[in-house]
Design an enzyme around this catalytic site. Structure first.
Site, PDB file in Angstrom:
ATOM      1  N   ASN A   1       6.304   1.568   9.657  1.00  0.00           N
ATOM      2  CA  ASN A   1       5.805   0.305  10.206  1.00  0.00           C
ATOM      3  C   ASN A   1       6.738  -0.193  11.320  1.00  0.00           C
ATOM      4  OD1 ASN A   1       4.029  -1.787  10.508  1.00  0.00           O
ATOM      5  ND2 ASN A   1       4.304  -2.639   8.469  1.00  0.00           N
TER       6      ASN A   1
ATOM      7  N   HIS B   1       3.653 -10.515   4.623  1.00  0.00           N
ATOM      8  CA  HIS B   1       2.829  -9.537   3.927  1.00  0.00           C
ATOM      9  C   HIS B   1       1.791 -10.187   3.020  1.00  0.00           C
ATOM     10  CE1 HIS B   1       5.626  -6.296   5.172  1.00  0.00           C
ATOM     11  NE2 HIS B   1       4.593  -5.499   4.917  1.00  0.00           N
TER      12      HIS B   1
END
Length: 518
Positions: free
Chosen positions: A341, A372
């Protein structure tokens, strides 16, 4: 729990045939449509044939159409979040707009995540509208900081990367919506800098600099765009293999089996740790598929070119989000997170770590957890990640230098650290997959919190270099992604690096030349 969809049900027959939720089918089909649209966009709406205005309009409308198809009226959240953020930028002004945009965008995202998780769809991994909002939140906050850096802060106060990313004029509403909601990145990203995106849309000439064997900089002006076809084909092959692995292997190795009562009671410790590793490794291909496909879509449109390597081979990894080989063969926590990521790690570094006034590592992990989502497992993972990161750094700083001089000893060291890293990563991210507190604590208690305790003991035994004030602040204790991604961040300015109207071409060339020398 049955999974419902807020998007189109046109593909329900296909969903039934492949035995996948219709929203996941919608996502894959829309991404494949975006891939074809990207090829068309590059061929027929090339910057040499079409004005930036048309390219912005088409990219935005296609993006909003895909969002409506996948998420129905929930796609309005993308426009609302972007529209209010743009209003804040205009009204508040460049001195404080980055703070207000950050709080609003992250707060709006959090409210939407709470609503989705605790009211509509707890525990489901199906495609949902908060996923694209996470990317839009990154873009909103990144651009707000870049405008603040470019239009308020003094140039000498900026880091080299901030100087090259700084935006010197306020974008128009169309440019802003195009950046946030274009069809290439609306569903799965990845994050890109505003300047790189605008340069791609406007099709400005870019300069490539390639180091010769004698160390001199060979300056070349590229007259024609290099072809992305080989890079796109390679990434689609990776997508196909990842999807095949996910459809065939992943379901046979569920992470939940790590907390199965019979398995915990009968399996030996080596068997349990081996299954922990393979089950978490099997959970990664769905991310490989989604992120690599998103990267291929951008490349197919002509976005993502980063220049040539020393052998003259084109590099299409300007906005790539992962490096699979480095992930699977990581020999340190840092190496894993450097390659996983990537664009999110860069975002965390740019908006949080390098601007934090105290405890930058802890603040960055907290921001990552909030971004998140609101599942408790996310917070358990990132709190565990803080311990693991600090412990891994302490070990590396204090003992690694004893094992690197002899090649044979270093090979043994690398094998041991690879095994330790893979187990530590798997141990850390189990709550991220299980989501809830009870199963996560069931897993950790069944392991007697062994790696938590080991990390604390390491931190007590081995000293950590302390953060110093002043210019040395970020040189001693850095986030796990700092050095590698700082280089990545600077090298990205190699190509498609853009200036605004107030910059001269000479300034832009100087910026890119300096970043290459880094």
């Amino acid at each position: 729990m049955a999974t419902s969809t807020t998007g189109s049900t046109l593909l329900q027959p296909l969903s039934n045939a492949v035995r996948l939720p219709v929203d996941q089918v919608n996502f894959v089909v829309c991404q494949l449509f975006a891939l074809l649209a990207a090829i068309w966009f590059r061929t027929y709406l090339h910057s040499s044939k079409t004005s930036p205005f048309i390219r912005h309009v088409v990219a935005t409308l296609l993006g909003l159409y895909l969002a409506l198809f996948c998420f129905g009226w929930y796609a309005l959240h993308f426009v609302i979040q972007s529209g209010i953020s743009y209003y804040i930028m205009i009204v508040i002004g460049v001195e404080n707009m980055h703070k207000y945009c950050f709080v609003f965008a992250l707060g709006y995202l959090t409210v939407c995540q709470i609503t989705r998780v605790y009211i509509f769809d707890y525990g489901q991994y199906s495609a949902d509208f908060s996923g694209p909002m996470m990317i839009i939140t990154q873009k909103i906050t990144s651009l707000a900081f870049e405008i603040h850096d470019g239009m308020f802060r003094k140039n000498e106060d900026l880091t080299p990367s901030q100087r090259c990313l700084a935006v010197r004029r306020m974008p128009s509403l169309l440019e802003y919506l195009s950046y946030n909601c274009n069809f290439m990145g609306i569903l799965a990203g990845p994050l890109c800098s505003y300047k790189d995106y605008i340069t791609f849309i406007e099709g400005r000439s870019y300069q490539l600099q390639q180091s010769e064997a004698n160390g001199k900089e060979d300056t070349k002006y590229e007259q024609t765009d290099p072809s992305p076809n080989i890079a796109v084909a390679q990434k689609l092959l990776i997508c196909g293999l990842s999807l095949f692995f996910h459809m065939t292997i992943t379901k046979t190795l569920p992470v939940e089996y790590n907390i199965d009562d019979n398995f915990r009671a009968t399996a030996s410790w080596p068997v349990r740790f081996f299954y922990l590793y393979v089950s978490l490794m099997a959970a990664r291909p769905k991310y490989y598929f989604a992120w690599t496909l998103a990267d291929a879509i951008n490349n197919a449109a002509g976005f993502g070119f980063r220049g040539y390597d020393k052998n003259g081979v084109t590099r299409w990894d300007l906005i790539s989000n992962l490096r699979i080989q480095q992930i699977e063969f990581s020999t340190s926590f840092k190496m894993f997170l450097d390659n996983w990521n990537i664009q999110t790690a860069l975002w965390l570094k740019r908006v949080c770590y390098e601007r934090a006034t105290f405890s930058p590592t802890i603040q960055t992990f907290i921001l990552s957890a909030i971004w998140h989502g609101v599942y408790p497992g996310y917070y358990l993972t990132f709190l565990t990640g803080v311990l693991m990161t600090l412990a891994a750094r302490a070990i590396r700083n204090n003992i690694r230098h004893y094992f690197v001089e002899s090649p044979a000893v270093k090979v043994c060291y690398d094998i041991i650290t690879w095994m330790a890293t893979q187990i530590a990563i798997s141990y850390t991210v189990v709550p991220f997959v299980l989501l809830s507190v009870k199963p996560s604590f069931t897993f950790y208690s069944s392991c007697y919190f062994c790696l938590h305790i080991a990390s604390i003991l390491v931190l007590l035994v081995f000293p950590l270099k302390r953060t110093q004030k002043g210019s040395k602040k970020h040189e001693t204790i850095q986030p796990v992604w700092s050095k590698t991604l700082e280089e990545e961040n600077l090298l990205q300015k190699n190509s498609y690096s853009t200036t605004n109207n107030s910059f001269s071409q000479k300034q832009e060339i100087t910026c890119r030349y300096q970043t290459l020398k880094q």
